[in-house]
Design a protein around this motif. Structure first.
Motif, mmCIF file in Angstrom:
data_model
loop_
_atom_site.group_PDB
_atom_site.id
_atom_site.type_symbol
_atom_site.label_atom_id
_atom_site.label_comp_id
_atom_site.label_asym_id
_atom_site.label_seq_id
_atom_site.Cartn_x
_atom_site.Cartn_y
_atom_site.Cartn_z
ATOM 1 N N GLY A 97 0.947 -1.372 0.068
ATOM 2 C CA GLY A 97 -0.047 -0.071 0.019
ATOM 3 C C GLY A 97 0.726 1.312 -0.024
ATOM 4 N N ASP A 98 1.900 1.155 0.630
ATOM 5 C CA ASP A 98 2.785 2.411 0.766
ATOM 6 C C ASP A 98 3.919 2.427 -0.672
ATOM 7 N N ALA A 99 4.005 1.329 -1.312
ATOM 8 C CA ALA A 99 5.019 1.342 -2.233
ATOM 9 C C ALA A 99 4.992 2.511 -2.926
ATOM 10 N N LEU A 100 3.798 2.885 -3.703
ATOM 11 C CA LEU A 100 3.918 3.965 -4.525
ATOM 12 C C LEU A 100 4.027 5.518 -3.797
ATOM 13 N N ARG A 101 3.386 5.508 -2.944
ATOM 14 C CA ARG A 101 3.155 6.743 -2.101
ATOM 15 C C ARG A 101 4.427 7.186 -1.228
ATOM 16 N N ASP A 102 5.007 6.190 -0.520
ATOM 17 C CA ASP A 102 6.004 6.619 0.400
ATOM 18 C C ASP A 102 7.108 5.222 0.366
ATOM 19 N N PRO A 103 7.889 5.364 -0.728
ATOM 20 C CA PRO A 103 8.813 4.192 -0.953
ATOM 21 C C PRO A 103 9.899 4.146 0.286
ATOM 22 N N ASP A 104 10.235 5.039 1.110
ATOM 23 C CA ASP A 104 11.224 4.945 2.240
ATOM 24 C C ASP A 104 10.566 4.044 3.092
ATOM 25 N N SER A 105 9.178 4.423 3.686
ATOM 26 C CA SER A 105 8.580 3.452 4.536
ATOM 27 C C SER A 105 8.327 2.094 4.123
ATOM 28 N N ALA A 106 7.898 2.016 2.884
ATOM 29 C CA ALA A 106 7.987 0.718 2.121
ATOM 30 C C ALA A 106 8.875 -0.172 2.172
ATOM 31 N N TYR A 107 10.233 0.612 2.095
ATOM 32 C CA TYR A 107 11.432 -0.210 2.018
ATOM 33 C C TYR A 107 11.708 -0.843 3.465
ATOM 34 N N ASP A 108 11.583 0.155 4.390
ATOM 35 C CA ASP A 108 11.758 -0.339 5.824
ATOM 36 C C ASP A 108 10.832 -1.633 6.139
ATOM 37 N N ARG A 109 9.703 -1.447 5.767
ATOM 38 C CA ARG A 109 8.702 -2.689 5.874
ATOM 39 C C ARG A 109 9.314 -3.869 5.333
ATOM 40 N N VAL A 110 9.504 -3.788 3.925
ATOM 41 C CA VAL A 110 10.043 -4.983 3.086
ATOM 42 C C VAL A 110 11.434 -5.451 3.802
ATOM 43 N N SER A 111 12.343 -4.868 4.173
ATOM 44 C CA SER A 111 13.633 -4.982 4.872
ATOM 45 C C SER A 111 13.133 -5.901 6.037
ATOM 46 N N LEU A 113 10.532 -7.402 6.673
ATOM 47 C CA LEU A 113 9.550 -8.560 6.337
ATOM 48 C C LEU A 113 10.844 -9.805 5.907
ATOM 49 N N LEU A 114 11.907 -9.263 5.076
ATOM 50 C CA LEU A 114 12.676 -10.102 4.684
ATOM 51 C C LEU A 114 13.817 -10.511 5.492
ATOM 52 N N GLY A 115 14.197 -9.542 6.686
ATOM 53 C CA GLY A 115 15.170 -9.945 7.693
ATOM 54 C C GLY A 115 16.418 -9.589 7.224
ATOM 55 N N ASN A 116 16.666 -8.660 6.122
ATOM 56 C CA ASN A 116 17.724 -8.230 5.542
ATOM 57 C C ASN A 116 17.630 -6.873 4.966
ATOM 58 N N ASP A 117 18.773 -6.165 4.651
ATOM 59 C CA ASP A 117 18.545 -4.692 3.861
ATOM 60 C C ASP A 117 18.676 -5.110 2.577
ATOM 61 N N HIS A 118 18.614 -6.089 2.016
ATOM 62 C CA HIS A 118 18.685 -6.199 0.191
ATOM 63 C C HIS A 118 17.238 -6.414 0.065
ATOM 64 N N ALA A 119 16.425 -5.404 0.034
ATOM 65 C CA ALA A 119 15.006 -5.437 -0.253
ATOM 66 C C ALA A 119 14.668 -4.394 -1.566
ATOM 67 N N LEU A 120 15.813 -4.010 -2.345
ATOM 68 C CA LEU A 120 15.357 -2.730 -3.424
ATOM 69 C C LEU A 120 14.529 -4.058 -4.584
ATOM 70 N N GLY A 121 14.819 -4.844 -4.658
ATOM 71 C CA GLY A 121 14.254 -5.812 -5.725
ATOM 72 C C GLY A 121 13.075 -5.928 -5.362
ATOM 73 N N ALA A 122 12.752 -6.465 -4.078
ATOM 74 C CA ALA A 122 11.330 -6.565 -3.720
ATOM 75 C C ALA A 122 10.325 -5.552 -3.875
ATOM 76 N N LEU A 123 10.982 -4.389 -3.181
ATOM 77 C CA LEU A 123 10.341 -3.130 -3.146
ATOM 78 C C LEU A 123 9.927 -2.830 -4.551
ATOM 79 N N THR A 124 10.733 -3.131 -5.562
ATOM 80 C CA THR A 124 10.657 -2.662 -7.040
ATOM 81 C C THR A 124 9.264 -3.645 -7.552
ATOM 82 N N CYS A 125 9.327 -4.885 -7.100
ATOM 83 C CA CYS A 125 8.282 -5.739 -7.461
ATOM 84 C C CYS A 125 6.889 -5.194 -6.889
ATOM 85 N N LEU A 126 7.091 -4.962 -5.750
ATOM 86 C CA LEU A 126 5.701 -4.368 -4.860
ATOM 87 C C LEU A 126 5.224 -3.140 -5.597
ATOM 88 N N GLN A 127 6.086 -2.252 -6.000
ATOM 89 C CA GLN A 127 5.782 -1.219 -6.532
ATOM 90 C C GLN A 127 4.803 -1.403 -8.041
#
Length: 146
Positions: A97-111, A113-127
């Motif tokens: 829900g935040d991926a398009l509106r607030d990518p920074d908070s979405a990145y923190d949530r995905v990180s 969720l994944l248990g690491n800081d390598h979440a940029l690819g996952a965030l791009t997929c969510l967007q």
């Protein structure tokens, strides 16, 4: 399970309202349990989006595969018929829900969720999934409301 026993899986959040929210959750659960090529998930997308179902379906598949690849922990998903969500499902839906509106908070949530800081690819997929749903008239921004 007998009356009074606790569930082996914690389900703290109720399932969100609205057809679009439940569609996303259903497809995510089906793909997590039966694989990304699940026919029930594809049929649900076909029923919701008509002939334009391919784009959100392919993007959901890519999202699920990327989450599985990038995760360093198990992501708990409840069965399809369950009327409540796991904390991981709620976190994923909030991030989507935040991926398009607030990518920074979405990145923190995905990180988290994944248990690491390598979440940029996952965030791009969510967007991409969120944008596909917006383009086809079923926006996912309601997920962030909780």
């Amino acid at each position: 399970m007998a009356y009074g026993e606790t569930s082996p899986i914690d389900l703290p959040r109720p399932i969100p309202g609205g057809y679009g929210n439940r569609l996303f959750l259903f497809v995510m659960r089906r793909m997590a349990t039966a694989g990304v090529n699940d026919a029930h998930a594809a049929n649900a997308m076909l029923g919701a989006f008509g002939r334009s179902y391919r784009r959100p379906l392919v993007l959901m598949r890519a999202m699920m595969l990327e989450l599985a690849r990038a995760s360093s922990r198990k992501i708990l998903v409840a069965p399809c018929c369950c009327a409540r969500m796991t904390a991981d499902e709620a976190l994923m839906m909030e991030a989507t829900g935040d991926a398009l509106r607030d990518p920074d908070s979405a990145y923190d949530r995905v990180s988290s969720l994944l248990g690491n800081d390598h979440a940029l690819g996952a965030l791009t997929c969510l967007q991409a999934v969120a944008q596909a749903h917006v383009d086809l008239g079923r926006p996912l921004d309601l997920y962030a409301a909780g």
